[in-house]
Design an enzyme around this catalytic site. Structure first.
Site, PDB file in Angstrom:
ATOM      1  N   SER A  66     -12.466  -3.262  -0.430  1.00 42.05           N
ATOM      2  CA  SER A  66     -12.724  -2.694   0.896  1.00 42.05           C
ATOM      3  C   SER A  66     -14.216  -2.504   1.062  1.00 42.05           C
ATOM      4  CB  SER A  66     -12.075  -1.310   1.038  1.00 42.05           C
ATOM      5  OG  SER A  66     -10.690  -1.404   0.937  1.00 42.05           O
TER       6      SER A  66
ATOM      7  N   LYS B 154      -6.050   5.104   8.258  1.00 45.70           N
ATOM      8  CA  LYS B 154      -7.106   5.498   7.318  1.00 45.70           C
ATOM      9  C   LYS B 154      -7.862   6.662   7.968  1.00 45.70           C
ATOM     10  CE  LYS B 154      -9.696   3.556   3.719  1.00 45.70           C
ATOM     11  NZ  LYS B 154      -9.422   2.622   2.635  1.00 45.70           N
TER      12      LYS B 154
ATOM     13  N   ARG C  30       0.877  -1.180   0.000  1.00 43.37           N
ATOM     14  CA  ARG C  30       0.000   0.000   0.000  1.00 43.37           C
ATOM     15  C   ARG C  30       0.906   1.219   0.000  1.00 43.37           C
ATOM     16  NH1 ARG C  30      -2.995   3.022   4.154  1.00 43.37           N
ATOM     17  NH2 ARG C  30      -5.059   3.562   3.365  1.00 43.37           N
TER      18      ARG C  30
HETATM   19  N1  TZP Z   1      -8.669   0.155   5.272  1.00 48.18           N
HETATM   20  C1  TZP Z   1      -9.570   0.214   6.259  1.00 48.18           C
HETATM   21  S1  TZP Z   1      -8.827   0.489   7.754  1.00 48.18           S
HETATM   22  C2  TZP Z   1      -7.287   0.481   7.050  1.00 48.18           C
HETATM   23  C3  TZP Z   1      -7.390   0.297   5.696  1.00 48.18           C
HETATM   24  C4  TZP Z   1      -6.280   0.239   4.758  1.00 48.18           C
HETATM   25  C5  TZP Z   1      -6.041   0.685   7.809  1.00 48.18           C
HETATM   26  C6  TZP Z   1      -5.744  -0.402   8.797  1.00 48.18           C
HETATM   27  O1  TZP Z   1      -4.530  -0.086   9.414  1.00 48.18           O
HETATM   28  P1  TZP Z   1      -4.262  -0.331  10.962  1.00 48.18           P
HETATM   29  O2  TZP Z   1      -2.962   0.368  11.208  1.00 48.18           O
HETATM   30  O3  TZP Z   1      -4.163  -1.816  11.181  1.00 48.18           O
HETATM   31  O4  TZP Z   1      -5.404   0.295  11.714  1.00 48.18           O
END
Ligand code: TZP
Ligand code: MG
Length: 219
Positions: A113, A142, A35
């Site tokens: 997603s 996010k 990502r």
């Molecule tokens: N999509 C929804 S939440 C997220 C993504 C890419 C981020 C999740 O990252 P983390 O650091 O595990 O909360």
């Protein structure tokens, strides 16, 4: 496939990407996504080219976030797209537009997603191979997206997770993983809790063990 790890260039600088990915894989990640929000295609290409051989050697699918055509060109095993990234058909056709350079023999994985039970149902109906479901909790990874909570996990697992792999995501850490599993989750994505750990491999192994221990009596 229980633990989906993401090498996020927002947390791991490019020069540490190989080391961190090797640790995620050694710790037992079952899927690996790159990502790279806000990074140019040249950077994404360069980093992906260093990570793909590691994933291949570990037998772990490499998924690129966004950029279906680049994913195909690189020989990624799949691509992950968000709600605003168009339809599965569009992603598939972009991926296949690179068919002449396709390096993988295995059909690519397309992930979506989702942020609600309805979106999860829709992704299943559309034909996605797996979904992310969240963010369960608000997360700096996010920003600006509210947490959807744990209430719908069980229903989502029953309706969607019984058909395709469904990975809960967003603010999941080893400390709250028991709570997420108790709510009915079987598979998770963990980003910052692994990448920011002092020992990435040990953190990944710990999360993987929790997930496997929890699910061993089911599947
Ligand atoms: N999509 C929804 S939440 C997220 C993504 C890419 C981020 C999740 O990252 P983390 O650091 O595990 O909360
Ligand atoms: Mg996207």
């Amino acid at each position: 496939m229980r633990l989906y790890a993401i090498l996020d260039l927002g947390y791991t600088p490019e020069e540490k990407a190989v080391e961190a990915t090797a640790a995620l894989l050694a710790g037992g990640a079952d899927l690996l996504q790159l990502r790279a929000k806000g990074h140019d295609l040249a950077t994404i290409r360069r980093v992906a080219e260093t990570l793909i051989p590691l994933c291949r050697a570990a037998g772990v699918p490499f998924i690129l976030n966004d950029h279906p055509a680049l994913a195909a060109e690189l020989g990624a095993d799949g691509v992950h797209i968000g709600q605003d990234d168009g339809s599965l058909a569009e992603a598939r056709s972009l991926f296949q537009s690179q068919i002449s350079t396709l390096k993988s023999q295995i059909p690519p994985l397309f992930g979506r997603s989702t942020h609600s039970l309805d979106q999860a149902r829709a992704a299943l109906a559309e034909g996605f191979d797996y979904i992310g479901f969240g963010p369960l909790f608000p997360t700096p990874t996010k920003l600006g997206r509210p947490g959807i909570g744990l209430e719908n996990i069980a229903a989502m697992e029953r309706e969607v997770g019984s058909e395709i792999p469904a990975f809960c995501i967003g603010g999941i850490k080893r400390t709250n993983l028991p709570q997420v599993l108790a709510a009915g989750a079987r598979r998770v994505v963990i980003v910052s809790d692994l990448l920011m750990a002092e020992d990435v491999e040990a953190a990944t192994a710990e999360a993987a063990a929790m997930l496997r221990g929890h699910g061993s009596h089911r599947d």
